[in-house]
Write a protein that holds these residues in place. Structure first.
Motif, PDB file in Angstrom:
ATOM      1  N   PRO A   1       0.821  -1.282   0.019  1.00  0.00           N
ATOM      2  CA  PRO A   1      -0.076  -0.035   0.123  1.00  0.00           C
ATOM      3  C   PRO A   1       0.857   1.178  -0.115  1.00  0.00           C
ATOM      4  O   PRO A   1       1.662   1.443   0.998  1.00  0.00           O
ATOM      5  CB  PRO A   1      -0.822  -0.143   1.210  1.00  0.00           C
ATOM      6  N   GLY A   2       0.635   2.020  -1.107  1.00  0.00           N
ATOM      7  CA  GLY A   2       1.591   3.087  -1.138  1.00  0.00           C
ATOM      8  C   GLY A   2       0.831   4.456  -0.865  1.00  0.00           C
ATOM      9  O   GLY A   2      -0.053   4.431   0.145  1.00  0.00           O
ATOM     10  N   ALA A   3       1.531   5.564  -0.862  1.00  0.00           N
ATOM     11  CA  ALA A   3       1.473   6.847  -0.398  1.00  0.00           C
ATOM     12  C   ALA A   3       0.598   7.600  -1.653  1.00  0.00           C
ATOM     13  O   ALA A   3       0.851   7.490  -2.706  1.00  0.00           O
ATOM     14  CB  ALA A   3       2.581   7.571  -0.039  1.00  0.00           C
ATOM     15  N   ASP A   4      -0.142   8.635  -1.288  1.00  0.00           N
ATOM     16  CA  ASP A   4      -0.882   9.481  -2.249  1.00  0.00           C
ATOM     17  C   ASP A   4       0.086  10.537  -2.787  1.00  0.00           C
ATOM     18  O   ASP A   4       0.055  10.788  -3.920  1.00  0.00           O
ATOM     19  CB  ASP A   4      -2.121  10.321  -1.793  1.00  0.00           C
ATOM     20  N   ARG A   5       1.201  10.977  -1.993  1.00  0.00           N
ATOM     21  CA  ARG A   5       2.187  12.018  -2.642  1.00  0.00           C
ATOM     22  C   ARG A   5       3.614  11.321  -2.329  1.00  0.00           C
ATOM     23  O   ARG A   5       3.777  10.557  -1.519  1.00  0.00           O
ATOM     24  CB  ARG A   5       2.027  13.192  -1.619  1.00  0.00           C
TER      25      ARG A   5
ATOM     26  N   ASP B   1       6.123  12.570  -0.974  1.00  0.00           N
ATOM     27  CA  ASP B   1       6.551  12.812   0.183  1.00  0.00           C
ATOM     28  C   ASP B   1       6.249  11.990   1.382  1.00  0.00           C
ATOM     29  O   ASP B   1       6.693  11.893   2.373  1.00  0.00           O
ATOM     30  CB  ASP B   1       6.312  14.374   0.868  1.00  0.00           C
ATOM     31  N   GLY B   2       5.458  10.986   1.048  1.00  0.00           N
ATOM     32  CA  GLY B   2       5.053   9.990   1.945  1.00  0.00           C
ATOM     33  C   GLY B   2       5.492   8.445   1.701  1.00  0.00           C
ATOM     34  O   GLY B   2       5.222   7.586   2.147  1.00  0.00           O
ATOM     35  N   ALA B   3       6.449   8.639   0.430  1.00  0.00           N
ATOM     36  CA  ALA B   3       7.202   7.351  -0.187  1.00  0.00           C
ATOM     37  C   ALA B   3       8.154   6.951   1.000  1.00  0.00           C
ATOM     38  O   ALA B   3       8.834   7.739   1.901  1.00  0.00           O
ATOM     39  CB  ALA B   3       7.630   7.529  -1.378  1.00  0.00           C
ATOM     40  N   LEU B   4       8.513   5.690   1.002  1.00  0.00           N
ATOM     41  CA  LEU B   4       9.475   5.111   1.844  1.00  0.00           C
ATOM     42  C   LEU B   4      10.846   5.739   1.477  1.00  0.00           C
ATOM     43  O   LEU B   4      11.188   5.330   0.263  1.00  0.00           O
ATOM     44  CB  LEU B   4       9.581   3.547   1.813  1.00  0.00           C
TER      45      LEU B   4
END
Length: 442
Positions: free
Chosen positions: A399-403, A405-408
């Motif tokens: 499950p990823g991030a919307d933006r 800047d929320g990526a691992l």
């Protein structure tokens, strides 16, 4: 931290190209007027990617300069530079004034004469009125402190060196004995160091483990994952064909990881698609226990992990799964099945109960992704092949991030594997904490 009892001054910073690559070369002078040198690569101050590898090397003109085989000093220096170059981060602190374990060059040659007459290296030093080992490490500790490298992984087979550095305020979080050749000319010398100076036994570890894999080599609990995929993120074509996706070098890398762990874990889908052996064949090492995650016990009894006794196999199945008779090398272990199958945390903890705390999650893409999404992986090795498949069996997904800047964005290093590129992600919470703590309750 204990105060360092030596003061050092950096007097020069330059570069040194050599057969192992290009190193930063730093010159120091201590408060006794003795000159020392550091050869380094990468950032020694940041501990985000784990402690830097450091070799504190005692000057040895005969071994380092002339290539003498009476000792192993030249081989140790060469192996240290090669190891640091392999990972791209670390330092050799070259200490002058340490010739002959601190007695000087002329006295070392006199000690050689006594050894020619039958004495060992310890008795020869003592017979000349010297200490068994007159070296001190105040300058080394001061140099490391000045470079911000106060937490290190030490490349040495000498426990006394570790104790001396720790007494001077340097935290040694790991010590690795370099792999160097034993020769007829220095066998007695090496045996004396082990018998009378408590040096470690000869290392039998593949040298690559100290370079690319030094941060995961050892005995501490750790969960590693490895995945090879195309540049556009697939592990196989639509037909499931993926056996030759990555290079021979990547397969060797995979076998090195297998040799490091207690158990290798795969899903039933990988067994059905590839019928893997899951043994160590391309490098020296011991076969790990094979673990198959299979909630419904759908794996065919003819699969090699169940039919071939080359290594023990643990068959993880659901509590209600119907399991056929299995051969003696297969151990059936039942776990409760949740909405998404067998929980990664339950798998890790059940294997730990059996003494299997160093795990390699090898495949397939769904299994690795589930462990990643669960926060159950300490180190992820992701090998990217220069291939575009377009569509097929997906690799790492979670499950990823919307933006963005929320990526691992964990600490990472990359290295070539033939035509492929492998990226090593350090997924531990602080990038350096004790591996496996999240699931083992450390």
């Amino acid at each position: 931290m204990t105060a360092h009892s030596s003061v050092v001054t950096r007097v020069a910073t330059t570069s040194l190209p050599c057969r192992h690559g290009v190193f930063d070369m730093l010159g120091f002078i201590d408060d006794a007027g003795i000159e020392h040198v550091v050869l380094s690569q990468g950032d020694l101050t940041s501990d985000v990617a784990g402690p830097p590898m450091v070799r504190v090397h005692s000057e040895c003109l005969t071994g380092d300069g002339f290539g003498s085989w009476r000792c192993d000093c030249g081989d140790q220096l060469d192996a240290a530079l090669a190891t640091i170059a392999a990972v791209g981060r670390g330092a050799v602190v070259y200490l002058r004034g340490h010739e002959g374990r601190g007695i000087g060059l002329a006295e070392k040659l006199r000690a050689y004469e006594l050894q020619d007459a039958g004495m060992d290296t310890v008795d020869a030093n003592l017979a000349l009125g010297h200490e068994e080992d007159a070296r001190t490490y105040h300058a080394a500790a001061a140099i490391l402190a000045s470079l911000g490298a106060t937490r290190i992984s030490l490349l040495s087979g000498n426990p006394a060196k570790q104790l001396a550095l720790e007494a001077l305020g340097i935290e040694v979080v790991g010590r690795h004995n370099l792999v160097v050749p034993a020769r007829a000319e220095n066998e007695r010398y090496l045996a004396t160091k082990r018998a009378r100076m408590q040096h470690d036994p000869a290392a039998d570890t593949d040298p690559e483990l100290l370079g690319r894999y030094h941060d995961i080599a050892g005995t501490a609990p750790v969960v590693i994952a490895q995945m090879g995929q195309s540049a556009d993120g697939f592990i196989a074509a639509r037909s499931g064909d993926g056996a030759e996706l990555t290079s021979v070098e990547d397969r060797e890398h995979l076998h090195r990881l297998r040799a490091l762990v207690d158990a290798v874990v795969v899903g039933a889908g990988t067994v059905a698609a590839d019928d893997p052996q899951l043994t160590v064949r391309s490098v020296p090492g011991t076969d790990p226990v094979r673990v198959v995650i299979d909630p419904t016990a759908r794996t065919s009894p003819a699969a090699r992990v169940l039919s071939d006794p080359a290594a023990p196999t643990i068959w993880l199945v659901g509590t209600d799964a119907a399991v056929p008779a299995v051969p003696p090398h297969v151990d059936v272990v039942r776990l409760p099945v949740g909405p998404d199958g067998l929980a990664p945390a339950a798998i890790v903890n059940r294997l730990a109960e059996r003494g299997l705390t160093r795990l390699l999650i090898e495949g397939g893409g769904r299994t690795v992704s589930r462990f990643l999404a669960a926060g159950a992986i300490d180190h992820l090795f992701l090998t990217l092949a220069p291939v575009l498949i377009g569509d097929g069996v997906p690799g790492v997904r979670f499950p990823g991030a919307d933006r963005l800047d929320g990526a691992l964005r964990p600490p990472s290093v990359s290295f070539p594997l033939g035509p492929d590129t492998c990226v090593h992600f350090d997924l531990r919470p602080d990038g350096r904490g004790a591996p496996g703590e999240r699931l083992l309750g450390g």
